[in-house]
Design a protein around this motif. Structure first.
Motif, PDB file in Angstrom:
ATOM      1  N   PHE A 193       0.863  -1.145   0.069  1.00 53.66           N
ATOM      2  CA  PHE A 193      -0.139   0.060  -0.125  1.00 53.66           C
ATOM      3  C   PHE A 193       0.770   1.202  -0.188  1.00 53.66           C
ATOM      4  O   PHE A 193       1.786   1.244   0.257  1.00 53.66           O
ATOM      5  N   ASP A 194       0.214   2.305  -0.393  1.00 49.53           N
ATOM      6  CA  ASP A 194       0.894   3.786  -0.254  1.00 49.53           C
ATOM      7  C   ASP A 194       0.452   4.450   0.926  1.00 49.53           C
ATOM      8  O   ASP A 194      -0.680   4.128   1.536  1.00 49.53           O
ATOM      9  N   LEU A 195       1.383   4.840   1.743  1.00 53.16           N
ATOM     10  CA  LEU A 195       1.409   5.369   2.897  1.00 53.16           C
ATOM     11  C   LEU A 195       1.614   7.099   2.841  1.00 53.16           C
ATOM     12  O   LEU A 195       2.640   7.484   2.251  1.00 53.16           O
ATOM     13  N   LEU A 196       0.539   7.809   2.980  1.00 49.79           N
ATOM     14  CA  LEU A 196       0.583   9.096   2.974  1.00 49.79           C
ATOM     15  C   LEU A 196       0.463   9.686   4.525  1.00 49.79           C
ATOM     16  O   LEU A 196      -0.129   9.240   5.370  1.00 49.79           O
TER      17      LEU A 196
END
Length: 131
Positions: free
Chosen positions: A106-109
């Protein structure tokens, strides 16, 4: 302050601001040789007290195990590669943990609190206007 050190010499090494706080904490647990401090003095008595309570702890644990869905807990844990041994009261990785590990992709912002436009306005608190 470190276990096994004398409180007097430790207080000299602490900053003047921290020494009174640590002295108070040491006094609260009985000073040097108190709870949490390794000391030969009273060690046999401490272990005897722990041992004397183990039968009651085991009885409480056994009673608690009867109130839960043990097979359900064990099978739910096994589904994700965790071994729950209710007889021993232990939890560990199962032999097949790696094959059951959930792959993380996943992408983590990340936005630090206070760095968004909404949080920089004086009249806004946590996204809500204070009017």
């Amino acid at each position: 302050w470190t276990p096994g050190s004398s409180s007097r010499s430790t207080m000299r090494r602490l900053s003047p601001r921290m020494a009174p706080k640590m002295a108070g904490a040491a006094a609260a647990i009985g000073g040097v040789g108190g709870i949490g401090v390794k000391s030969e003095e009273g060690l046999d008595e401490r272990y005897a007290a722990i041992n004397s309570g183990q039968a009651a702890q085991q009885a409480n644990y056994d009673a608690w195990v009867k109130t839960i869905d043990g097979p359900g807990m064990t099978s739910a844990a096994a589904a994700i590669g965790i071994d729950v041994n209710l007889e021993e009261g232990s939890v560990s990785y199962a032999a097949d943990f790696e094959s059951k590990r959930t792959p993380l992709d996943f992408d983590l912002l990340y936005c630090r609190h206070g760095k968004t436009t909404g949080n920089t306005e004086p009249r806004v608190y946590q996204g809500f206007g204070d009017e």
